[in-house]
Write an enzyme that holds these catalytic residues in place. Structure first.
Site, PDB file in Angstrom:
ATOM      1  N   SER A   1     -15.293   7.200 -30.947  1.00 28.07           N
ATOM      2  CA  SER A   1     -15.801   5.709 -31.798  1.00 28.07           C
ATOM      3  C   SER A   1     -14.419   4.841 -31.914  1.00 28.07           C
ATOM      4  CB  SER A   1     -15.972   6.083 -33.247  1.00 28.07           C
ATOM      5  OG  SER A   1     -15.064   6.471 -33.723  1.00 28.07           O
TER       6      SER A   1
ATOM      7  N   SER B   1     -10.091  -1.224 -37.174  1.00 25.56           N
ATOM      8  CA  SER B   1     -11.330  -1.560 -35.835  1.00 25.56           C
ATOM      9  C   SER B   1     -11.039  -1.969 -34.894  1.00 25.56           C
ATOM     10  CB  SER B   1     -12.379  -2.098 -36.408  1.00 25.56           C
ATOM     11  OG  SER B   1     -13.676  -3.221 -35.630  1.00 25.56           O
ATOM     12  N   ARG B   2     -11.349  -1.145 -34.286  1.00 22.83           N
ATOM     13  CA  ARG B   2     -10.670  -1.163 -32.534  1.00 22.83           C
ATOM     14  C   ARG B   2     -11.120  -2.665 -31.558  1.00 22.83           C
ATOM     15  NH1 ARG B   2      -8.873   4.241 -33.232  1.00 22.83           N
ATOM     16  NH2 ARG B   2     -10.878   4.901 -32.468  1.00 22.83           N
ATOM     17  N   VAL B   3     -12.476  -2.903 -31.525  1.00 20.05           N
ATOM     18  CA  VAL B   3     -12.388  -3.970 -30.909  1.00 20.05           C
ATOM     19  C   VAL B   3     -13.502  -4.742 -31.547  1.00 20.05           C
ATOM     20  CG1 VAL B   3     -13.150  -2.188 -28.746  1.00 20.05           C
ATOM     21  CG2 VAL B   3     -15.432  -2.668 -30.463  1.00 20.05           C
TER      22      VAL B   3
END
Lengths: 175, 506
Positions: B342, B368-370
Site C-alpha cells: 500500500s 501517507s506516501r503519496v
C-alpha cells in the site's frame, strides 16, 4: 473410479507390454467376472491374503494366458487388488481407443430403433472417424430427445433441459 | 390501481420470447465428483476446464464451484454454498466463464454476497453490464499520479496523513482500536462529493453488517454505497472472493471517469480464508502456514486501485484495506505484506484508544506516501507545523517525566503539544469539512489555545467553528476557493480568533 491416475498407470503398462493384444480378450472375461457380487466380496475381504485371492481367480479362469497371470500376480504383490476392476476398465478403454473404438451412453425416453441408432453412430463416425458403441439407457424423465455422453463431453438434446432453459429464461425476466 | 392485461398482447410476447430462445441443445463438458469435504471437492474428468473457471452441479441448482487446482488426474474445486448435499459420483458441469458480477449505478444502496447476488431482499440488480471479477490492473500508461485529495473527514488523517484519490492507504491495528470506524466515517464524509463507496465485509458477523447498513442509512450514505458481505458463516471460498467482487464494482466507476472508494474489512480474514482453501487443496504451506501466493493475492487486488489518466477519463479507485494485528505486531507476515503493497498506513494503537485519544492514530508509525501531493496548499501550510510540533512534544514529554521543574520555553511547548493532541480528538460519525480542520489546527499551531484550559478545548473548538461560520462565513468560502491561506485570510482568521476568545466563556 477411486484413483483414476493409478488405474491408468497399470493399464498403460499392460498395454505397452501386450504386443499381441491377447490381454484384451482376457480383460474382457475378467471384467465380466468382476461384476459378480461373489467376486467383489472375495476381493474386499481383508482376511484373505492377496495371493489366495489371485490364485482363486486364476483357478476359476484357467484359460487366462501366462502374460496376464503374471500381471495379476504383480497387482496382488503390489496390494492393488482393490482397484483391479478400475485397472481392467481403464485397460479396455485404452485398448479400444487405440483400435478406434469409443464407448458412451445414449439416453432416450423411448427405445430407439436400430436404424435410428445406426444413424447416430454414423453421425459421430463422420465427425471423428471412430467406431462408436453406446450403452443404452431408458429414462422417461427426459420427456423426449437424446442425451449422449462420451468421455467427459455430454451432448444434451433432451426436451427436459430445453424446457428447463426456457423456464430459466422466463423466470429471469420476471424480476 | 389495476393493470389491464390484454390476452393477445401476452401471447404475442410469449411467442416472441419462445422464438428468441435457443433450442439447439448444448454440448457440455462433464466431470464426476470423486471426493467432497470441508468445502472442497475433487472431480474427475473436466479435462479442458480452466483455472478460475466456475463449474455448476446440475443435481444441485444454484450451487457453484470455483476451479482452483488443475492436477494430472483430477480438479480441485472450492464450493460456494452448502456442501452437505453433494456426494461422490455427482455430475459437475463446466460453465466456460469465470466468476462475474453485475456492475453499475444500480448496485448503490444494495447489499450483495460475494458473487454479487443481492441478499437484501430488494430484487435483482437492474443492470445489463456484467464484468469478470479477475482482471489485470491498469498499466502504467493508463495511470497518472495521485493528484486530488479524498477527505476522510477525520482531522488527524486529513491534516497529517492525507489520502488522495487512487491511493491505497492501509488501516492497521489491533482489534477494538476503531479501524472500521475510520472507514465508515470516510464513507459518510463522501456524501454529495460524487464518490461511490463500496464496503467489503469479510468474515464478519451478520449482525455487524446489519448495524452498519442501518448506520449508513441514518446518515444518508447508503444511497451511494454498495455493501459486499461474506459473513463468518459463509464458506471460505466466498470470503476469499468477496474483495475481488467489490473491486470489480468499483472499477466500473474508475473506468467511466467517476470516483470510487473501496473498504476491505478486513484482508487478514481474507488471507485466512485463502489459507484454509490452500491447505485443504494440499498446496504447500509457507510462513505462518500461508500459501506461497498470499502476497500475490493482495498485490493483484490492491493494484487495481488507480487514478486514471485524463485520456482514460480521469476516474479513480481509492482503496482502504484494513488489517487486524495481534498484540500490535505489525511485523507479522500479512501486515508486512500489505504495508509494502500500500501507499501508506494509518496505525491505530490500543494504548492510545484506551487513554481517550480517539481516533487512536499513532503519529509516529503512520505515514501517507503519496497523499501529500494531493493535499491543498492550505492544509500543507498548517499541517507542516502541526507534525513538527507534535514530534517535538513527544520527545519533550518523554524527557519531562524525569525533570521536576521545567523552564518556561519547555513548559510552553508541552502545553501546546497537549492542546494539539486534544484538538485532534474527534467523535465518531462526526466528519469535519477540510476548512474546519484547517481553522482549528491553525488556532492550535498559532498558539491561540495555549491559555485555554485543557478541559475546555473541545468546547472552544465546537463553539468557535459555529461562531466563525455564522459571523464570518466568507473565511471558509475563500479558503475553499483559493485552497490556500492567503495573507488576508491569515489576518482575518487571527482577528476572528482573538475576537472569539474575548467572548468565549469556558
Amino acid at each position: 473410479m477411486k484413483n483414476p491416475a493409478l488405474a491408468n498407470r497399470y493399464a498403460q503398462t499392460l498395454l505397452k507390454f501386450d504386443t499381441k493384444g491377447k490381454s484384451f480378450e482376457n480383460s474382457k472375461v475378467l471384467s465380466d467376472i468382476l461384476q459378480k457380487k461373489e467376486i467383489s466380496v472375495l476381493l474386499k475381504n481383508p482376511r484373505i491374503s492377496p495371493e489366495d485371492k489371485i490364485n482363486a481367480i486364476i483357478k476359476a479362469l484357467p484359460y487366462l494366458n501366462e502374460h496376464f497371470k503374471t500381471f495379476l500376480n504383480l497387482i496382488a504383490k503390489k496390494k492393488r487388488l482393490g482397484i483391479l476392476e478400475d485397472i481392467v476398465k481403464a485397460y479396455i478403454e485404452l485398448y479400444e481407443n487405440k483400435k478406434g473404438i469409443k464407448r458412451g451412453t445414449l439416453t432416450s425416453a423411448i427405445p430407439l430403433t436400430d436404424e435410428q441408432k445406426n444413424k447416430i453412430k454414423q453421425k459421430f463416425k463422420n465427425k471423428t472417424g471412430m467406431e462408436y458403441y453406446f450403452e443404452e439407457v431408458l429414462e422417461p424423465e427426459i420427456i423426449g430427445g437424446l442425451k449422449i455422453q462420451i468421455d467427459d463431453t455430454a451432448y444434451d438434446w433432451t426436451l427436459k433441459s430445453q424446457l428447463n432453459s426456457l423456464h430459466k429464461r422466463f423466470s429471469s425476466r420476471a424480476g | 390501481m389495476s393493470i389491464q392485461i390484454k390476452p393477445d398482447e401476452v401471447s404475442a410476447i410469449l411467442l416472441k420470447e419462445l422464438q428468441a430462445a435457443d433450442n439447439t441443445g448444448d454440448i457440455q463438458e462433464t466431470g464426476t465428483v470423486l471426493q467432497v469435504g470441508d468445502g472442497i471437492c475433487r472431480a474427475y474428468g473436466l479435462s479442458k476446464v480452466m483455472a478460475g473457471e466456475l463449474v455448476s452441479f446440475p443435481d444441485h441448482p444454484g450451487l457453484n464451484g470455483l476451479v482452483l487446482n488443475l492436477e494430472s488426474d483430477n480438479v480441485g474445486i472450492a464450493l460456494m454454498g452448502a456442501t452437505d448435499k453433494i456426494k461422490e459420483g455427482d455430475t459437475v458441469l463446466r460453465t466456460g466463464r469465470i466468476a462475474s458480477v453485475k456492475v453499475g449505478e444500480a448496485t448503490n444502496g444494495r447489499v450483495l454476497d460475494a458473487l454479487g447476488n443481492p441478499i437484501d431482499g430488494g430484487g435483482p440488480i437492474d443492470s445489463d453490464l456484467e464484468l469478470p471479477i479477475e482482471v489485470k490492473a491498469p498499466g502504467i500508461l493508463d495511470r497518472q499520479d495521485v493528484c486530488e485529495p479524498l477527505y476522510t473527514g477525520i482531522k488527524s488523517i486529513d491534516a497529517m496523513f492525507p489520502i488522495g484519490k487512487g491511493q491505497r492507504e492501509l488501516i492497521i491495528g489491533d482489534r477494538k482500536t476503531g479501524k472500521t470506524s475510520i472507514a465508515v466515517d470516510t464513507i459518510i464524509n463522501q456524501k454529495g462529493k460524487g464518490v461511490n463507496c463500496i464496503y467489503v465485509g469479510i468474515g464478519q458477523k451478520a449482525s455487524t453488517i446489519a448495524a452498519l447498513v442501518e448506520k449508513l442509512k441514518e446518515f444518508g450514505a447508503m444511497e451511494y454505497t454498495t455493501i459486499i458481505a461474506a459473513n463468518a458463516s459463509d464458506p471460505a471460498s466466498m470470503q476469499f472472493l468477496a474483495p475481488y467482487t467489490g473491486v470489480t464494482i468499483g472499477e466500473y466507476y474508475r473506468d467511466n471517469g467517476k470516483h470510487s472508494l473501496l473498504v476491505y474489512d478486513d484482508l487478514s480474514k481474507q488471507a485466512q480464508a485463502y489459507r484454509q482453501l490452500s491447505l485443504l487443496l494440499r498446496r504447500p504451506p509457507g510462513r505462518e502456514a500461508f500459501p506461497g501466493d498470499v502476497f500475490y493475492l493482495h498485490s493483484r487486488l490492491l493494484e487495481r486501485a488507480a487514478k486514471m489518466s485524463e485520456e482514460k477519463g480521469g476516474g479513480s479507485l481509492t482503496a482502504l484495506p484494513i488489517i487486524e494485528t495481534q498484540a500490535g505486531d505489525i511485523s507479522a507476515y500479512i501486515p508486512t505484506n500489505v504495508i509494502s503493497i500500500s501507499d501508506g498506513q494509518i496505525f491505530l494503537e490500543t494504548n492510545l484508544f484506551n487513554s481517550g485519544i480517539r481516533p487512536a492514530v499513532n503519529v509516529g508509525l503512520s505515514v501517507s506516501r503519496v497523499g501529500g501531493e494531493a493535499q491543498i496548499r492550505a492544509t500543507k501550510q498548517v499541517a507542516g507545523r502541526l507534525k513538527l510540533t507534535l514530534g517535538q512534544y513527544r520527545e519533550m514529554a518523554a524527557f519531562s517525566q524525569f525533570a521536576s521543574d521545567l523552564d518556561e520555553a519547555t513548559r510552553k511547548q508541552l502545553a501546546m503539544g497537549e492542546r494539539l493532541t486534544e484538538i485532534l480528538k474527534q467523535k465518531e460519525l462526526n466528519p469535519y469539512p477540510i476548512s474546519h480542520t484547517i481553522f482549528i489546527i491553525f488556532a492550535g499551531v498559532n498558539g491561540f489555545l495555549d491559555d485555554i484550559e485543557m478541559a475546555s478545548i473541545g468546547k472552544f473548538e465546537l463553539e468557535f467553528i459555529e461562531w466563525v461560520e455564522s459571523k464570518y462565513p466568507e473565511i471558509s468560502a475563500t479558503t475553499d476557493k483559493e485552497e490556500q491561506i492567503s495573507p488576508e485570510t491569515d489576518k482575518a482568521l487571527k482577528n476572528a480568533l482573538e475576537e472569539f476568545k474575548k467572548i468565549f466563556v469556558a
